[in-house]
Each structure stands twice: as structure tokens, then as C-alpha cells.
Design an enzyme around this catalytic site. Structure first.
Site: not given
Length: 721
Positions: A264, A308, A426, A485-486
Site C-alpha cells: 500500500e 488502489t 496508508h 499500488d500508487h
């Protein structure tokens, strides 16, 4: 002097008149909108013309909307103007917060999918808000007070309807004038661009909202009108992108388990990054440089508004996230897919996804059925998952979650394909003191500085899981895939990014490379090394399937195998920007990819031709992918050898999932537990999670550990051997 005063009085609006109050309200709405444009959004304004349009574009809709009140008289007109002002202010305020974290504007689909994430949004928003954000409401409060104490008196005289109509017409004409000027500077503004920043920059935030509503409705109508022949040109385009199979790697990992680790918000810069000479991610660093690891250092996230969810969509389906909203939320329940879980399930794999939060998050409980996952282990499956001490931010803490996930992994018939979604790293990157083992960075940006602490925690959790895999024997027959994911730190923190990069400032070239995330493939015996090909998340699906010996030649998917010798090294971003091995387009600027040299295509005919061809290719990829999603075009096509997924075959209720595990155990003797004489391997799983009685590493211990192991870390050269 008296003459000057008389002239001012003559032209100064009478705020005690309805028209005067209207003009004051228009000015205040324009002022705070323009202030927000300049201070809260990164719109990439360049040149006098774009500055003028940015200055102009809040005015037309302010006139049109506030002008509605002119059709009424007395108090109704005044309070209606205040109400319209309030609604616009709330819209502006909401976009300021959303943009600060996601570098994009709110869409109808995002607001409609709020239920997918609302259980955790409160904490994130609390960390995003700045005191200055509330300035957008100050004028309303002041106006109300001035009215209540009668400094501004209500004019009970009705405004002539003809005048009100002229005001409305003037606002509309002004809007069209702005659009005409914008179209000359940016042709095809509403037909070719995928970037919402352009629409807001040229037309305005309210116009963007109207355009987004129109596009959302248009998209909904597309599916009704779609037909099988719509897929013909897309199939032709996809077939033209086919690559050769890499003879060294194709089928190399055939029959092995696959464990996909969703890291994440994890960015590439964290690999080998140090804070005060202490490695942030020592376990991932060693894994990255292992001689049996394929690591890609020019791998970019390509997510859009779905973040996500977009990453998962690309990895599992080979389709991009849609231009607005999350495809998983908007189409995951109803669309037809030929996704990796279903493909591998039909190759004899057991398929399972793991997530330490509610199953409905991003509509996973429905989308995963469309993708063909046999199991979805979400929060109800995990012991004491509702214990507040076991959770942080968007779900269970990674160390606790991974240990609990291992209990189900050891029960899956092999080979299996699994995806494990970590969440502790996150935003807002908070971590309780007992789990902190590294100092914060010192950029001075509170949004940024805790990022390395949650990344370190994720790294430790991964290290514990990897140790269990080796002890249990699962490691020897598995291909482990890790992907970020990003971004974790959005480009709206340029000063902090510059400090993290060791630079005095950053430009669009730096911010483009800031979009890099890790993509790592590891298996015992795999020929490893650092691969420099340019690729992104859309390329993962064919890469993984080809390593497993599964052809994708009949699939409708837009990526290319990262290991293919003839792949086209172009990485499209969701907004229409892109990176290739030769050139890069980002934030309206163009650069030579390898050097960062800024170029002007008009001054270099060769560069212009390549850039124009690349842009056309990128536009076509994004458009065709959207067409597949919005039209649900895969319902008209089934690849040879693939059986269409029946969503009714799957249930993710805990009772049903546990019952299926028992049933599969009776039918198969290939689980990890079976291989250990029907004995659980969980005694091999060791965690230092303090919530479970462990003793986590302190900051001082981390420093000592880093100093003692620094000489043992393999170099890139070692990984290449």
C-alpha cells in the site's frame, strides 16, 4: 478631492440594493475561488493567456448561479444568494481537501462510491484539513452578520425580470467566450483530454462539475447502446500489440504458487532509502537485490481516481481504471471480465484474496466474484479483527493481518494464486508509539514525515512473513510478486519531495519519476537482476501469466510482457501524460527521459513526430480500454479455452468460505498442512507485534542493526550476476 469622492460614490455599488449585494457576492465567490486555484491546486498554468482564463473562469458561473436570486425579491433574494454561495463554498472546500491528497477533483462517481471507503475517511480528512481552508466560508459569515446588524439593509424592491434575464444571458455569453478562447489554446479540450486539471484550468471548477455529470450520464448510456462490432477495432489494436515470448522466462515458474503482495502506497524511492543512515526497508532491500529476484526500476503507477482499485483492476484484468471514478465500484458487479484469478482457476489453481478490512471496501465483495476468486478472506475471517488495538487507518495492522492470513494460506490446495493487500502504510501514516522503530524524516511537512515509519512497519511485517514461508517450505515452491499500488506522497508536497530527493526544488520531470513504484518478482532459481525496461501496472498481467506458461495471445488486455524482447516501452498515465524510453510528457512539459532535458517539440521535427505518434498511441489505449469497461464489451467475446465466469458460483460469507476449505481438504492432499503430516505450520510463524505479546525493535536497535548489516547488503552488480 470632493470630486474624486463623488466619482467613487457614483460608481461604488450600493450594497443596500439587491443588485449591489449581488455584485458583492459575485466578487467574493470569484475571490475565494481564484485564491483556491492559486494556493491549493497545481493546474500547470503557463503564459499570459492561461493566467487570464484562470482569472476569468470563476466569474461566469458565479453570475449565472447567484443571478438566480435576482428573479426573487426582498429577503428571499438575499438569503438565496447566501445559500448558493454556501453550496459553492462547500464544493470548493471539498475539492481542496480531495485534491490535497489525490491530485484530482471530485467526480460524481467518486462521491457515489463514498460508501466504499467512508468507514475510514474521517481520520484521513482530519489530517488533510488546514485552518486556512475555512477561509472559503468567512465571507458568508461576514455577510450574514452585516445583514443581521443591518449594516447592509435588505432592499425590498423587486429587480426587473428583464434585467435578471440579461444578467443570466451575460453570464452564459461570458462562459462561451472563455470556452472559445480556451479552445484556441487547447484544441479538443472536452473531447481529447483525460486530465481534469485542464478542464478546471481553462473552464472552471463548476464547469468541470457540469462536464463530469454529463460524461457520467453519457457513460451510462454507452452500455445500453454497445454492440459486438464495437470490439472489432479494439481487438485489431490489441492484436497489433502482441509481443514475442521470452524463451528464457516463459513458463519458467509453471505450476508454482503465486503470492502477490500489494504494498500500500509504497514508492520506489523507499528502496535503499535511509534516514539518519538507517535503512527504512532492510528486508525489502535484501529481497530486491537477491540474485533470484527480477526487479524493475522504471516501473510506474498508472492509477487514476480509483487509486488502489485502479491498480487492482490493471493487474487482474489488463484494463485501465476508467477516466472518472473506480471501475471496481461502477462496473465490478455487472461487467464481464477475463481476469487472472479466473484464468488460473481454469488452469487448476486455487485463487484467494486477503484484505484486513470490510469486504465491501471498493466493492471487492462483488468485483472479486466477477474476476473469479474462489475465496475472499476479509475482516470477518480474522480473529479479534474488531479489536481497536489490532487496527489502524484502513484496516488491520500488517503484522497481525499477515500472521492471520498465513493460517488460511496453509489450508489452500496448491498450486494457488493469492493476493495479500497490506494497509498500514496508508495515509495519514500514523503509527502507535509501540510499533515505531525508525525516526521520522525532517522535511517539516507533517503529512510526509511519518511515511517512513509506516513503511518500516510494512517492511518488518513482510520480513516475518518471508521467514515463515522459508521455515514452512512454502517459499521453495512459490513465486512471490510485490508491487506498489500508487504514490504515498502526492505531488502536492513539492518542497518535501525535494528534500527527500536531496534537491533544492523539483520540476515536472522529477514529479513524473516520483510516480515510480516497485515491481518485484522472486522465485528460487529465477534468473534475477535489475531490469531497466519502462513499464507500468498495465503490464503486470501478461508478465505474470507468461512466467507461469499461460499464453495471453487471445486476451483483450492492453499491457505487454515486461520481459518480451520486442515490447513497446510506453507507459500511459490515466490523464493522458506518458513516459517512454526516449521522451516523457508530464504536466504539459516534454523531456528527454534519460537526462531530464526539457525540449520543445515544435523546434525538433524528429522529436515532434515521435511525440505525436506516442500521444496518439496513448490516447487510443486509454479510449479503447474505457470503451471495453463502459460498454461491457467483453460480454460479446470469450477467448478460446476460457469458460465464462458465473458470479453465482462464489460466496464470500465466512461460513461458506470455511465450509469450502473443509470440502477442498477432503478432495485434495496438496495443502501445506498436508505436506506437514496434517499439522499446522503456524508454530513457525514468529511476530514481534506488541499487541500479541512480542517485543518490537526500538529505534536504537534499528540503528545498531543497520550498522551491523550494511556490509552484507548485496549490490546491484551482485543482483545482475
Amino acid at each position: 478631492m470632493q470630486r474624486v469622492v463623488s466619482v467613487i460614490k457614483k460608481w461604488w455599488p450600493d450594497f443596500n440594493s439587491t443588485v449591489g449585494f449581488f455584485m458583492l457576492s459575485v466578487f467574493l465567490v470569484w475571490l475565494k475561488t481564484y485564491w483556491a486555484y492559486k494556493t491549493n491546486f497545481s493546474l500547470g498554468v503557463q503564459g499570459t493567456l492561461q493566467e487570464f482564463l484562470l482569472f476569468l473562469n470563476p466569474i461566469p458561473t458565479a453570475i449565472i448561479l447567484l443571478g438566480i436570486a435576482l428573479y426573487f425579491r426582498g429577503r428571499i433574494a438575499y438569503w438565496l444568494m447566501l445559500l448558493i454561495n454556501l453550496v459553492q463554498s462547500i464544493w470548493l472546500f471539498a475539492n481542496m481537501l480531495y485534491y490535497r491528497e489525490f491530485s484530482d477533483f471530485l467526480s460524481l462517481n467518486i462521491m457515489g462510491s463514498g460508501g466504499s471507503v467512508e468507514n475510514n475517511l474521517g481520520k484521513s480528512i482530519a489530517g488533510i484539513i488546514h485552518v486556512s481552508d475555512f477561509l472559503v466560508f468567512v465571507d458568508i459569515i461576514v455577510l450574514i452578520v452585516l445583514l443581521l446588524v443591518k449594516v447592509i439593509k435588505v432592499d425590498k424592491t423587486a429587480v426587473q425580470k428583464r434585467f435578471a434575464a440579461l444578467v443570466t444571458v451575460f453570464g452564459v455569453l461570458l462562459m462561451f467566450v472563455g470556452y472559445g478562447i480556451a479552445s484556441k489554446d487547447r484544441s479538443g479540450l472536452l473531447t481529447r483530454t483525460f486530465d481534469n486539471n485542464y478542464i478546471v484550468k481553462y473552464l472552471g471548477l463548476n464547469e468541470y462539475a457540469a462536464y463530469n455529470i454529463f460524461k457520467t450520464k453519457q457513460t451510462a448510456d454507452v452500455k445500453k447502446e454497445a454492440k459486438a462490432s464495437d470490439l472489432d477495432k479494439i481487438k485489431k489494436f490489441v492484436d497489433g500489440k502482441k509481443t514475442l515470448e521470452n524463451s528464457v522466462y516463459f513458463g519458467k515458474e509453471k505450476g508454482k504458487n503465486v503470492i502477490m503482495f500489494h504494498l500500500e502506497s509504497f514508492q520506489q524511492f523507499l528502496i535503499d532509502y535511509k534516514v539518519n543512515d538507517v535503512e527504512v526497508t532492510p528486508n525489502l532491500n535484501a529481497f530486491y537485490h537477491d540474485q533470484n529476484t527480477l526487479a524493475f526500476d522504471n516501473f510506474y503507477n498508472e492509477v487514476g481516481q480509483g487509486k488502489t482499485a485502479d491498480a487492482e483492476t490493471m493487474l487482474e484484468t489488463g484494463l485501465f481504471g476508467t477516466a472518472s471514478g473506480s471501475a471496481m465500484v461502477n462496473y465490478g458487479t455487472s461487467n464481464t471480465y477475463q481476469a487472472v484469478p479466473a484464468i488460473l482457476d481454469q488452469q487448476g489453481y486455487t485463487t484467494a484474496a486477503f484484505h484486513g478490512d470490510v469486504a465491501s471496501f471498493w466493492n471487492r465483495d462483488n468485483t472479486y466474484k466477477s474476476w473469479g476468486y474462489d475465496y475472499f478472506f476479509s475482516k470477518p475471517y480474522f480473529k479479534d479483527a474488531d479489536n481497536a488495538n489490532y487496527n489502524i487507518g484502513y484496516g488491520m495492522k500488517d503484522k497481525i493481518f499477515l500472521q492471520d492470513s498465513a493460517k488460511y494460506l496453509e489450508q489452500l490446495p496448491q498450486p494457488f494464486y493469492s493476493k495479500i493487500i497490506t494497509v498500514t502504510n496508508h495515509y495519514p501514516y500514523d503509527l502507535d508509539k509501540q510499533n515505531i522503530s525508525i525516526e521520522k524524516t525532517t522535511t517539516g511537512d507533517k503529512t510526509v514525515d511519518g511515511y517512513v515509519q509506516t513503511a518500516r512497519y510494512l517492511d518488518q511485517a513482510f520480513g516475518e512473513f518471508l521467514t515463515w514461508m522459508k521455515k514452512s517450505g512454502l517459499y521453495d515452491n512459490s513465486m512471490i510478486v510485490l508491487y506498489g499500488d500508487h504514490y504515498g506522497i502526492s505531488e502536492n508536497h513539492p518542497a518535501a519531495i525535494a528534500k527527500l530527493m536531496g534537491k533544492s526544488s523539483v520540476n515536472s520531470y522529477d514529479l513524473a519519476n516520483w510516480q515510480k513504484v516497485p515491481f518485484i518478482v522472486h522465485a528460487p532459481g529465477l534468473q534475477g537482476g535489475i531490469n531497466h525496461t519502462y513499464g507500468g501496472e498495465i503490464d503486470v498481467m501478461p508478465t505474470i501469466l507468461h512466467l507461469l506458461g499461460v499464453s495471453t495471445s487471445n486476451n483483450v488486455q492492453f499491457g505487454q510482457d515486461l520481459l518480451a524482447p520486442n515490447r513497446k516501452q510506453v507507459v500511459p498515465f490515466r490523464n493522458g501524460d506518458w513516459v517512454s524510453a526516449e521522451y516523457m510528457k508530464y504536466g504539459g512539459n516534454y523531456y528527454v527521459t534519460t537526462t531530464g532535458t526539457k525540449i520543445k517539440p515544435k523546434e525538433d521535427p524528429r522529436a515532434k513526430q515521435i511525440i505525436d505518434e506516442t500521444q496518439a498511441y496513448v490516447n487510443k489505449m486509454l479510449t479503447y480500454s474505457d470503451d471495453v469497461q463502459t460498454g461491457d464489451l467483453l460480454r460479446f467475446y470469450t477467448p478460446e479455452g476460457f469458460k465464462k465466469v458465473n458470479k453465482k458460483d462464489y460466496s464470500y460469507k465466512k461460513a461458506d468460505g470455511l465450509a469450502l476449505l473443509k470440502k477442498m481438504d477432503k478432495q485434495s492432499d496438496t495443502t501445506l498442512i498436508d505436506q506437514h503430516n496434517h499439522t499446522s505450520t503456524m508454530s513457525d510463524y514468529v511476530t514481534d507485534a506488541p499487541e500479541l505479546g512480542g517485543q518490537p525493535q526500538t529505534i536504537q536497535q534499528a540503528v545498531s542493526s543497520s550498522e551491523s548489516s550494511s556490509e552484507e547488503t548485496p549490490t546491484d552488480d551482485a543482483a545482475q550476476q
